[in-house]
Scaffold this motif. Structure first.
Motif, PDB file in Angstrom:
ATOM      1  N   GLU A 147      13.332 -13.358   4.665  1.00 53.88           N
ATOM      2  CA  GLU A 147      13.767 -12.452   5.821  1.00 53.88           C
ATOM      3  C   GLU A 147      14.301 -11.194   5.390  1.00 53.88           C
ATOM      4  N   LEU A 148      14.778 -11.008   3.986  1.00 52.10           N
ATOM      5  CA  LEU A 148      15.162  -9.821   3.614  1.00 52.10           C
ATOM      6  C   LEU A 148      13.751  -9.118   3.098  1.00 52.10           C
ATOM      7  N   ARG A 149      12.978  -9.991   2.259  1.00 48.80           N
ATOM      8  CA  ARG A 149      11.705  -9.634   1.704  1.00 48.80           C
ATOM      9  C   ARG A 149      10.823  -8.456   2.854  1.00 48.80           C
ATOM     10  N   ALA A 150      10.572  -8.855   3.984  1.00 51.38           N
ATOM     11  CA  ALA A 150       9.940  -8.090   4.900  1.00 51.38           C
ATOM     12  C   ALA A 150      10.847  -6.806   5.174  1.00 51.38           C
ATOM     13  N   ALA A 151      11.983  -6.648   5.217  1.00 50.54           N
ATOM     14  CA  ALA A 151      12.634  -5.523   5.398  1.00 50.54           C
ATOM     15  C   ALA A 151      12.673  -4.637   4.481  1.00 50.54           C
ATOM     16  N   TYR A 152      12.931  -5.189   3.140  1.00 52.16           N
ATOM     17  CA  TYR A 152      12.762  -4.352   1.563  1.00 52.16           C
ATOM     18  C   TYR A 152      11.288  -3.757   1.698  1.00 52.16           C
ATOM     19  N   ASP A 153      10.203  -4.582   1.868  1.00 52.81           N
ATOM     20  CA  ASP A 153       8.934  -4.199   1.822  1.00 52.81           C
ATOM     21  C   ASP A 153       8.485  -3.077   2.686  1.00 52.81           C
ATOM     22  N   SER A 154       9.159  -3.144   4.133  1.00 51.97           N
ATOM     23  CA  SER A 154       8.601  -2.124   4.946  1.00 51.97           C
ATOM     24  C   SER A 154       9.388  -0.799   4.363  1.00 51.97           C
ATOM     25  N   GLY A 155      10.646  -0.765   3.927  1.00 52.76           N
ATOM     26  CA  GLY A 155      11.099   0.311   3.613  1.00 52.76           C
ATOM     27  C   GLY A 155      10.597   1.002   2.437  1.00 52.76           C
ATOM     28  N   GLY A 156       9.912  -0.007   1.476  1.00 49.84           N
ATOM     29  CA  GLY A 156       9.024   0.745   0.298  1.00 49.84           C
ATOM     30  C   GLY A 156       7.892   0.970   0.723  1.00 49.84           C
ATOM     31  N   LEU A 157       7.185   0.458   1.630  1.00 54.82           N
ATOM     32  CA  LEU A 157       5.830   0.951   2.200  1.00 54.82           C
ATOM     33  C   LEU A 157       6.257   2.645   2.562  1.00 54.82           C
ATOM     34  N   GLU A 158       7.028   2.843   3.373  1.00 53.72           N
ATOM     35  CA  GLU A 158       7.393   4.009   3.890  1.00 53.72           C
ATOM     36  C   GLU A 158       7.502   5.225   2.905  1.00 53.72           C
ATOM     37  N   ILE A 159       8.299   4.912   1.895  1.00 52.82           N
ATOM     38  CA  ILE A 159       8.060   5.752   0.788  1.00 52.82           C
ATOM     39  C   ILE A 159       6.621   5.690  -0.115  1.00 52.82           C
ATOM     40  N   ARG A 160       6.006   4.794  -0.233  1.00 55.89           N
ATOM     41  CA  ARG A 160       4.749   4.669  -0.618  1.00 55.89           C
ATOM     42  C   ARG A 160       3.867   5.683   0.079  1.00 55.89           C
ATOM     43  N   GLU A 161       3.917   5.660   1.388  1.00 55.51           N
ATOM     44  CA  GLU A 161       3.143   6.380   2.153  1.00 55.51           C
ATOM     45  C   GLU A 161       3.408   7.803   2.117  1.00 55.51           C
ATOM     46  N   LEU A 162       4.753   8.054   1.916  1.00 54.60           N
ATOM     47  CA  LEU A 162       4.924   9.681   1.523  1.00 54.60           C
ATOM     48  C   LEU A 162       4.319  10.028   0.275  1.00 54.60           C
ATOM     49  N   CYS A 163       4.277   9.109  -0.532  1.00 52.66           N
ATOM     50  CA  CYS A 163       3.728   9.488  -1.730  1.00 52.66           C
ATOM     51  C   CYS A 163       2.204   9.666  -1.847  1.00 52.66           C
ATOM     52  N   VAL A 164       1.593   8.957  -1.204  1.00 55.77           N
ATOM     53  CA  VAL A 164       0.202   8.994  -1.189  1.00 55.77           C
ATOM     54  C   VAL A 164      -0.273  10.218  -0.100  1.00 55.77           C
ATOM     55  N   ALA A 165       0.469  10.579   0.599  1.00 53.41           N
ATOM     56  CA  ALA A 165       0.385  11.911   1.377  1.00 53.41           C
ATOM     57  C   ALA A 165       0.412  12.967   0.261  1.00 53.41           C
ATOM     58  N   LEU A 166       1.415  13.050  -0.366  1.00 51.88           N
ATOM     59  CA  LEU A 166       2.032  14.165  -1.232  1.00 51.88           C
ATOM     60  C   LEU A 166       0.919  14.137  -2.146  1.00 51.88           C
ATOM     61  N   LEU A 167       0.398  13.349  -2.911  1.00 58.41           N
ATOM     62  CA  LEU A 167      -0.858  13.094  -3.821  1.00 58.41           C
ATOM     63  C   LEU A 167      -2.109  13.441  -3.306  1.00 58.41           C
ATOM     64  N   GLY A 168      -2.460  13.258  -2.058  1.00 58.99           N
ATOM     65  CA  GLY A 168      -3.712  13.584  -1.409  1.00 58.99           C
ATOM     66  C   GLY A 168      -3.524  15.180  -1.148  1.00 58.99           C
ATOM     67  N   ALA A 169      -2.636  15.706  -0.869  1.00 58.85           N
ATOM     68  CA  ALA A 169      -2.430  17.137  -0.340  1.00 58.85           C
ATOM     69  C   ALA A 169      -2.371  17.760  -1.738  1.00 58.85           C
ATOM     70  N   ALA A 170      -2.459  17.037  -2.803  1.00 60.31           N
ATOM     71  CA  ALA A 170      -2.360  17.773  -4.096  1.00 60.31           C
ATOM     72  C   ALA A 170      -3.751  17.679  -4.755  1.00 60.31           C
ATOM     73  N   GLY A 171      -4.621  16.965  -4.156  1.00 63.40           N
ATOM     74  CA  GLY A 171      -5.987  16.840  -4.594  1.00 63.40           C
ATOM     75  C   GLY A 171      -6.336  15.551  -5.313  1.00 63.40           C
ATOM     76  N   SER A 172      -5.501  14.832  -5.178  1.00 72.00           N
ATOM     77  CA  SER A 172      -5.765  13.389  -5.801  1.00 72.00           C
ATOM     78  C   SER A 172      -7.264  12.826  -5.413  1.00 72.00           C
ATOM     79  N   THR A 173      -7.927  12.298  -6.264  1.00 76.61           N
ATOM     80  CA  THR A 173      -9.385  11.870  -5.966  1.00 76.61           C
ATOM     81  C   THR A 173      -9.091  10.253  -5.191  1.00 76.61           C
ATOM     82  N   ASN A 174      -7.926   9.567  -5.847  1.00 71.35           N
ATOM     83  CA  ASN A 174      -7.652   8.478  -5.027  1.00 71.35           C
ATOM     84  C   ASN A 174      -5.955   8.208  -5.018  1.00 71.35           C
ATOM     85  N   PRO A 175      -5.714   8.774  -3.884  1.00 76.92           N
ATOM     86  CA  PRO A 175      -4.173   8.623  -3.635  1.00 76.92           C
ATOM     87  C   PRO A 175      -3.623   7.444  -3.770  1.00 76.92           C
TER      88      PRO A 175
END
Length: 186
Positions: A108-136
């Motif tokens: 039950e904690l895994r779901a909340a923990y993973d959800s929060g981590g995915l939000e940060i991962r998505e922010l990083c993906v967007a940041l790298l995509g904007a910087a020109g990453s070929t595979n963000p």
């Protein structure tokens, strides 16, 4: 006013977890740490699970506020993020490690923990995509592993006796970004 109180409870829960581990987290301990009247925490988070979820949400909120997606130099952003995590954000990171371990035992904690981590991962993906990453997506995984490893080493690993400064962290971030073929300055 309610949002401020919920943030204060989340902040206090993070501090309690960092100082005393998951076993030390009680509604009363959070009330004391937040300087609130007895019963305040249980009013906003009736169960321990609700309190844990509130703390995770607060950590993600603080993490997101630490990142400036409009920054021009990604290496500097990464260095500042890691440096903040090992200095002023030390308690938050220690609490995160407690959560990570607890989430391996409590689904039950895994779901909340993973959800929060995915939000940060998505922010990083967007940041790298904007910087020109070929595979963000793939690059975000590599970069977040560097971040996590750098933070862990500085707080709990052998590097804790001599943690890196911002300059060393920026050099490390540039090396990782260069290895991925991403320019560090946009």
């Amino acid at each position: 006013m309610i949002v401020d109180r919920i943030s204060a409870i989340g902040d206090a829960a993070i501090e309690v977890i960092a100082a005393d581990g998951m076993r030390g987290l009680t509604h009363r301990a959070v009330d004391r740490a937040a300087g609130l009247p007895a019963g305040s925490t249980s009013y906003y988070a009736r169960t321990r699970a609700a309190l844990l979820e509130l703390a995770i949400k607060r950590m993600v909120e603080l993490d997101q506020s630490d990142i400036d997606p409009a920054a021009k130099d990604i290496a500097e952003v990464l260095a500042s993020t890691v440096h903040a995590a090992i200095t002023v954000g030390r308690s938050r990171m220690l609490a995160r490690y407690e959560f990570a371990l607890e989430a391996t035992r409590r689904p039950e904690l895994r779901a909340a923990y993973d959800s929060g981590g995915l939000e940060i991962r998505e922010l990083c993906v967007a940041l790298l995509g904007a910087a020109g990453s070929t595979n963000p997506q793939r690059h975000a995984r590599v970069l977040l592993n560097w971040l996590d490893g750098s933070i862990f080493d500085a707080l709990a690993g052998t590097g804790s006796t001599n943690p890196p400064d911002k300059e060393e962290l920026a050099e490390g971030a540039r090396a990782v970004l260069n290895g991925l073929g991403i320019p560090s300055a946009q």
